[in-house]
Every structure is written in C-alpha cells, then in structure tokens.
Motif scaffolding. Structure first.
Motif, PDB file in Angstrom:
ATOM      1  N   GLY A   1      -1.492  -8.733   7.618  1.00  0.00           N
ATOM      2  CA  GLY A   1      -1.719  -8.817   6.183  1.00  0.00           C
ATOM      3  C   GLY A   1      -2.638  -9.960   5.788  1.00  0.00           C
TER       4      GLY A   1
ATOM      5  N   TYR B   1       0.871  -1.175   0.000  1.00  0.00           N
ATOM      6  CA  TYR B   1       0.000   0.000   0.000  1.00  0.00           C
ATOM      7  C   TYR B   1       0.906   1.222   0.000  1.00  0.00           C
ATOM      8  N   ASN B   2       0.646   2.144  -0.895  1.00  0.00           N
ATOM      9  CA  ASN B   2       1.502   3.335  -0.986  1.00  0.00           C
ATOM     10  C   ASN B   2       2.979   2.970  -1.001  1.00  0.00           C
TER      11      ASN B   2
ATOM     12  N   SER C   1      -6.048 -10.094   5.765  1.00  0.00           N
ATOM     13  CA  SER C   1      -7.077  -9.616   4.835  1.00  0.00           C
ATOM     14  C   SER C   1      -6.466  -9.261   3.492  1.00  0.00           C
ATOM     15  N   THR C   2      -5.293  -8.655   3.551  1.00  0.00           N
ATOM     16  CA  THR C   2      -4.627  -8.258   2.314  1.00  0.00           C
ATOM     17  C   THR C   2      -4.304  -9.471   1.448  1.00  0.00           C
TER      18      THR C   2
ATOM     19  N   PRO D   1      -1.072 -11.819  13.825  1.00  0.00           N
ATOM     20  CA  PRO D   1      -1.517 -10.667  14.620  1.00  0.00           C
ATOM     21  C   PRO D   1      -2.248  -9.625  13.774  1.00  0.00           C
ATOM     22  N   ASN D   2      -2.876  -8.654  14.413  1.00  0.00           N
ATOM     23  CA  ASN D   2      -3.517  -7.551  13.696  1.00  0.00           C
ATOM     24  C   ASN D   2      -2.493  -6.858  12.814  1.00  0.00           C
TER      25      ASN D   2
HETATM   26  N1  LIG Z   1      -6.264   0.508   2.205  1.00  0.00           N
HETATM   27  C1  LIG Z   1      -5.101   0.533   2.872  1.00  0.00           C
HETATM   28  N2  LIG Z   1      -4.231   1.546   2.691  1.00  0.00           N
HETATM   29  C2  LIG Z   1      -3.051   1.567   3.348  1.00  0.00           C
HETATM   30  N3  LIG Z   1      -2.646   0.640   4.200  1.00  0.00           N
HETATM   31  C3  LIG Z   1      -3.464  -0.397   4.436  1.00  0.00           C
HETATM   32  C4  LIG Z   1      -4.732  -0.506   3.793  1.00  0.00           C
HETATM   33  N4  LIG Z   1      -5.333  -1.635   4.217  1.00  0.00           N
HETATM   34  C5  LIG Z   1      -4.475  -2.213   5.082  1.00  0.00           C
HETATM   35  N5  LIG Z   1      -3.341  -1.480   5.225  1.00  0.00           N
HETATM   36  C6  LIG Z   1      -2.191  -1.824   6.054  1.00  0.00           C
HETATM   37  O1  LIG Z   1      -1.719  -3.085   5.635  1.00  0.00           O
HETATM   38  C7  LIG Z   1      -1.366  -3.896   6.746  1.00  0.00           C
HETATM   39  C8  LIG Z   1      -2.095  -5.218   6.672  1.00  0.00           C
HETATM   40  O2  LIG Z   1      -3.489  -4.998   6.796  1.00  0.00           O
HETATM   41  P1  LIG Z   1      -4.556  -6.169   6.806  1.00  0.00           P
HETATM   42  O3  LIG Z   1      -5.902  -5.542   6.862  1.00  0.00           O
HETATM   43  O4  LIG Z   1      -4.284  -7.102   5.707  1.00  0.00           O
HETATM   44  O5  LIG Z   1      -4.239  -6.862   8.202  1.00  0.00           O
HETATM   45  P2  LIG Z   1      -4.967  -8.071   8.917  1.00  0.00           P
HETATM   46  O6  LIG Z   1      -3.947  -9.101   9.153  1.00  0.00           O
HETATM   47  O7  LIG Z   1      -6.184  -8.454   8.171  1.00  0.00           O
HETATM   48  O8  LIG Z   1      -5.357  -7.390  10.301  1.00  0.00           O
HETATM   49  P3  LIG Z   1      -6.650  -7.578  11.240  1.00  0.00           P
HETATM   50  O9  LIG Z   1      -6.378  -8.782  12.085  1.00  0.00           O
HETATM   51  O10 LIG Z   1      -6.639  -6.343  12.074  1.00  0.00           O
HETATM   52  O11 LIG Z   1      -7.845  -7.701  10.358  1.00  0.00           O
HETATM   53  C9  LIG Z   1      -1.672  -3.071   7.978  1.00  0.00           C
HETATM   54  O12 LIG Z   1      -0.453  -2.519   8.424  1.00  0.00           O
HETATM   55  C10 LIG Z   1      -2.598  -1.998   7.492  1.00  0.00           C
HETATM   56  O13 LIG Z   1      -2.387  -0.833   8.217  1.00  0.00           O
END
Ligand SMILES: Nc1ncnc2c1ncn2[C@@H]1O[C@H](COP(=O)(O)OP(=O)(O)OP(=O)(O)O)[C@@H](O)[C@H]1O
Ligand SMILES: [Mg+2]
Lengths: 386, 245
Positions: B44, B16-17, B46-47, B40-41
């Motif tokens: 990544g 991202y960015n 969801s990503t 952990p939160n």
């Molecule tokens: N649209 C976005 N723009 C910029 N950064 C993002 C965006 N979405 C997620 N991030 C960043 O990417 C990283 C991974 O995010 P992601 O949502 O995949 O985490 P996750 O493992 O699903 O977390 P959670 O358990 O909180 O759902 C985080 O550091 C988040 O801040």
C-alpha cells in the motif's frame, strides 16, 4: 460540381474534422472501443428524443442522445469498478443492452415513426443536402452542416482552451490529479464531446462511419509522429482527405458515400502502416536488417582492433576467421570502406584513425551503455538508437 | 526550536472495491527530512502517497500538509508517480513532459510560455538530460525516463516531494545522481518522501523511515527504528540486514 455536391463534401469534411479531434484523445487513452459503444448505445436516447421532438436534428434530441452516451460510460465504469469483469467485458454488456432498448422502442412504435435502425447505423450522406435549415423563411443551407459546424467549432474552442489539461490528464492522470487538474472532469468532458459528435454525425453519415472517422485518422497519425500537436493536424488531414476522396470514389463507382469514405480511411491506414518512416512495417524490417549489418561491422572492426599482425588482417583470413559468407563479408567490408573506417593495401585491412575512434566509442557504449558520448553517431547508425 | 510538521496523516483508511488496503494509518513527517517508505509489494505504499495527494479518496481519516488540507496546499507539493503508471509511447518529448510540472501553478486554461520552458530546461540540465530534451520519450532508456520524471518534480519547485520508486530500474550512476539531488533538496529545507525497495541503502540515503504493510508498523528516525525487529514485522520473514555497524 453542382451545389448539392459541394454541400455533401463540405458536410463530410466538417464531420471528419469534428470526429478526428476527440478521436486522437480516445486513441491515446486506449478507449477506441468506447466510441463504438457510445455510437450504438445512444440509440434509445435518439429514439426518445425523436418521439418528443419529431426532428432528428433538434438540439434537444442531440442533448438527450449525448446524455445516453455519457450514461454508457458511467455504466461501463460502474460495472468495471465492482472488480468482477474487465473493461472490454463491461462495454460488451452495456452497449448491446442499451442498443436493444432502442431497437425495441423503434419496433413498438414503428407504425407512426419515420425512423429505422438501418438509417441510424448506416446514414446516407447523399440525402443530407435535402434537409434544409430555414431561418425566417430563408434557406440558409443543409441542416446537418449547421449542426456539425456548431459541434466542430465548439470542439475546436474546447481543444484550444483545454489542450494542456487534456494532454496531462491523458499522459499521467496521477500527476494531473495531484496538480488539481481533475482527470475525472477531463474524462467526462471528453466523453461528452465524443457523445455529442457521434449523435450530431450519425444522421449525416451513420454510426459506423462515425466510429471509423474517430479512430482511423488518429491511429494513422499515431504511426507518423511523436508530437501531440502534429498528431492532431495529421488526423484532421487524413480525415479530410478520406472524406473528399471517399466522396469522389463513390461518385465514380456509383457506390455508397459512407462506405467509400470508410474504405479510403482503411487504405490510407494500410499505406501508412506499411510505409511510415519510423513505425512502419517496412521501415522496422529494414532497420532490423541494418542493425544486423552494423553488429557485423562492429565485430569486424573489433577484430581489426584486437589484432595488429598482418596475417590476421588479410582479407581471406577474415572470411575464414570470422566465418561469414562471402556476401556478408563483402557488405561489411564495403560499409567500412564507405565510412572511411578501414583501408585495404595488398589485401590487408587496417583501421583508419576514424575507424579506431569509432571502435573505441562503440566498445565503450557496449560496456557502459552510456548514451551521451555517441549522440552524434545515432544519425548514421541504427544500432545506437532506442 | 520546535520542528514543524510537514505532513500529518490521521486514522487514514483506504479501500479499493470496499477492500481496505491501508488500515488506520497515523503518520507525522517533520519538515526537512528525507524519508523512505518501505514495505513489501502490495503493502500500500503507492496507495498511501496517492491518498495523501488526494488522487484516491480515503474512506476514513484525514491528511494535512502544513496544517491545511491538501487541496489548499497543492502548490507546495511535487509528485513523481511510479514509472510504470504512464504510457511512454505517448507522443511527446522529454522537455514537454518536464513542462507538465508547471501546469499546477499555471492553473486551468493558461498556457505555458517561455518562462516555463526555461524552467523545464534548467531542470533537465540539473538531472543531466539536457542533451535529450527533444527526444521522444519512448526513445529514452528506463533510467533516462526516471530522470525526466525527477526533472518534472524539480520544476514544480515545491516544499514537499513525493517520489514513488525513483530508483526503479536505474543503474548505479543514475542512482547516485538521483540521491544527490534528493540530498540537495533536503539541504534546502525541503521534505522528501521516497518509496524505496533496497533495504541495504536505507541507512545511507535516508534519515527518516516508515515501515508499512497494510498497517503502519513504525515511523521515525532511521538511527532509532531501522532494525531487524521492525523489518521482520514488516516483511513477515526473519529479516537480517547489516544495519548496526
Ligand atoms: N486501482 C486498483 N484497484 C484495485 N486494487 C488496487 C488498485 N491499485 C492497487 N490495488 C491493490 O492495493 C494494494 C496496494 O497496492 P499499492 O500499489 O499501493 O502497493 P505498493 O506497496 O505500492 O506495491 P509495489 O511495491 O508493488 O509498488 C495491492 O493489493 C493492490 O493489488
Ligand atoms: Mg507501488
């Protein structure tokens, strides 16, 4: 009514409907601000288009200005993507920049151009009928009616074709993308339609009324329904009512038509905001009061349920014991009596069978928080809703 | 018999960015497993799902679903986004949201009809939400909203299901109801990938697991790799769970 009067009202209604449709989706996408940005930043597009065509209603001018509108959106998103500023800041940066380019272009060429900022921003519906469209030498009606009519019909066709796509990409862009319904295409499609509508309408009603016609009917409809199709119909209805109502208010007060339409839009919104059945302010306050009474009712019934001895169920005792003021205990007792949940004999209150069942269900709901069993009670009691 | 590979991810990097949040992920998910993604939160998780589904464009690497790129295989895949990713005040009803699951097979322009409505109602029934079919979605509790999302995935009738935290904010009854449906899907030969936060229940619910924290820590059968060592590597603290019973 004479024919210019009818024409003005017709134009106003057509503009209102053409604005209300994209407005609904802008409001649902929380993008109300972007319509404001578009309405101002299209100015350079209009000016350049005007230099080329010398005609405010030319299709080329509308196209150029609409492209400026889409460029606004692209710029806003691009600035936002750098992650340095938030969306509202990005909008605040882009539209004054583009708007001022437009103003400078007008100022530089003011001598030989019939175009001024006031006309663009405020518009004047009263003059719209004077600009006629001539086809093979015949007068076929006001130009802006033809322009807006074409835009309205295109908008309706697009809406009918892509309703499902607009809905899913607005509600859940992630799912939409995964399903292959590109939210990016839908986004820019909506932005293009909004830009074209704003450009088409600004000449007739002015940029400020365009924004009001896009946002206010949709925001009002949003308070009244939980169905997207109904929301569209309501927005269209409110827009049209404001267009006609505003026209006649202006007629009687001898005021600006655009200003009057904006005012009527505001009045309608305020009225709905106060009196809407579910989301309205008064209904919310009433519901809160009602909920308090119902909590008291259940407390009261539970007390009866817990105590079989008569002493505990004597009216006087209830007042002392539960420690309510007289008025409150009377309201609650009346409510219970009205619903056949209790009977009173010799000033001793007893639960009826219905009251007993109700208390048990309520108790179960409070403990398990399971919804299915109390579905039928929701119509009568606010407490169990939402 | 050689087991088929349902999902294959090669050298996937997502940013991202320009700031990578997933580095060089390799992953192979065999057909018919119920897989948890843990981390952990901000790890990544969801990503990763979004990148597999083409919602985010990766800056490097590739993804295949049954040996073909995702955009050729859309109809094989169902997706439940994280609940917080949508606006629950949107003016629509439970059954309408479920029907959105049919939009992919319908394609552009074509409208859903009786057949789609019937499928949606059946899916609502399966998740025990038929009574709420005409309820406005903001009037549903968190667990009910989650069930509606699950029904929407079921109606997609896919071969692979991606679910982002389907257990988020649901009570024990709903959690059991959901996991039973997921196990049924697995029994029917489907592949299910679930972002999961409750480490205690991983061995009980899942047979496959991927540890993720910006990089892939480990992936494989729960029995072999769900241990304190991998948990510690993923969460960065000395993690102890009672897994080796
Ligand atoms: N649209 C976005 N723009 C910029 N950064 C993002 C965006 N979405 C997620 N991030 C960043 O990417 C990283 C991974 O995010 P992601 O949502 O995949 O985490 P996750 O493992 O699903 O977390 P959670 O358990 O909180 O759902 C985080 O550091 C988040 O801040
Ligand atoms: Mg997540």
């Amino acid at each position: 009514m004479n024919s210019p009067q009818i024409e003005i009202q017709l134009i106003a209604v057509v503009v209102a409907i053409a604005c209300a449709i994209p407005g609904v989706f802008l409001v649902l996408r929380k993008m109300a601000l972007i319509s404001d940005a578009i309405s101002h930043s299209i100015l350079p597009g209009i000016v350049i288009g005007f230099f080329i065509t010398q005609d405010l209603n030319s299709p080329l001018l509308i196209l150029l200005a609409a492209i400026t509108g889409v460029i606004t959106v692209v710029l806003v998103e691009w600035i936002q993507k750098t992650g340095l500023v938030k969306e509202d800041t990005a909008i605040g940066l882009v539209f004054p920049a583009l708007f001022s380019i437009g103003v400078i272009l007008i100022a530089k060429n003011a001598n030989d151009v019939h175009l001024d900022v006031d006309a663009v921003l405020l518009g004047e519906l009263a003059f719209a009928p004077f600009d006629r469209l001539l086809l093979f030498g015949n007068d076929v009606g006001p130009k802006s009616l033809w322009v807006m009519g074409t835009i309205l019909i295109s908008t309706i066709v697009l809406l009918l074709l892509f309703f499902k796509e607009l809905k899913v990409s607005t509600f859940d862009s992630g799912l939409s993308a995964a399903l292959g319904i590109s939210p990016v295409i839908m986004h820019y499609g909506l932005m293009s339609v909004s830009s074209v509508t704003v450009v088409g309408a600004f000449d007739a009603v002015g940029a400020i009324l365009v924004v009001a016609l896009m946002i206010a009917p949709a925001a009002t409809a949003y308070l009244l329904t939980s169905d997207l199709k109904k929301m569209l119909w309501l927005a269209i209805t409110f827009g049209s009512i404001a267009a006609l109502g505003g026209y006649w208010v202006a007629h009687w007060l001898d005021a600006s038509i655009s200003g009057s339409i904006s005012t009527v839009l505001g009045v309608i919104f305020l009225f709905v905001y106060l009196f809407a059945p579910r989301k309205g302010l008064i209904s919310v306050l009433y519901r809160q009061k009602q909920q308090r009474t119902e909590v008291s009712l259940i407390t009261f019934l539970l007390h009866l349920n817990n105590h079989s001895e008569e002493r505990e169920r004597h009216i006087n005792h209830l007042q002392e014991h539960i420690n309510w003021q007289k008025i409150r205990s009377k309201t609650v007792l009346d409510l219970a009596l009205k619903n056949n949940m209790v009977t009173v004999t010799n000033n001793v209150v007893s639960l009826t069978k219905k009251g007993d069942e109700f208390t048990n269900l309520a108790l179960e709901y409070i403990i398990t928080n399971k919804d299915e069993k109390i579905e039928h009670m929701k119509d009568d009691f606010f407490l169990f809703r939402g | 018999m050689e087991q088929k590979i349902a999902i294959k991810v090669d050298d996937l990097t997502v940013a991202y960015n320009y700031k990578p949040v997933l580095w060089d992920i390799d992953l192979m998910v065999p057909e018919g497993v119920l897989m948890a993604i843990v981390g952990p939160n901000g790890a990544g998780k969801s990503t990763l799902i979004k990148a597999i589904l083409g919602i985010i464009k990766p800056i490097a690497g590739s993804v295949t679903i049954y040996d073909k790129p995702y955009n050729k295989q859309r109809k094989l895949v169902a997706y439940v986004p994280q609940k917080g990713s949508v606006d629950w005040d949107f003016p629509t009803t439970a059954v309408d949201v479920v029907m959105m699951g049919t939009y992919g097979k319908l394609g552009w322009i074509k409208r859903p009809g009786q057949k789609e409505k019937k499928a949606a109602l059946e899916a609502l029934e399966k998740v025990g939400m038929l009574a709420f079919k005409n309820r406005q979605i903001s009037q549903l509790s968190g667990g009910q909203q989650q069930r509606v999302f699950l029904a929407r995935a079921l109606v997609q009738n896919a071969a692979i299901y991606f679910m982002d935290e389907p257990f988020q904010g649901v009570d024990a009854t709903t959690e059991i109801a959901i996991i039973n449906i997921l196990k049924e899907l697995r029994k029917a030969g489907k592949t299910v990938v679930v972002v999961h936060h409750d480490l205690q229940t991983v061995p009980e619910y899942f047979d496959w697991v991927t540890f993720l924290n910006v990089k892939k820590i480990a992936t494989g059968p729960v029995k072999e790799i769900f241990n304190d060592d991998n948990l510690t590597k993923t969460y960065g603290i000395n993690y102890k769970v009672a897994v080796n019973k």
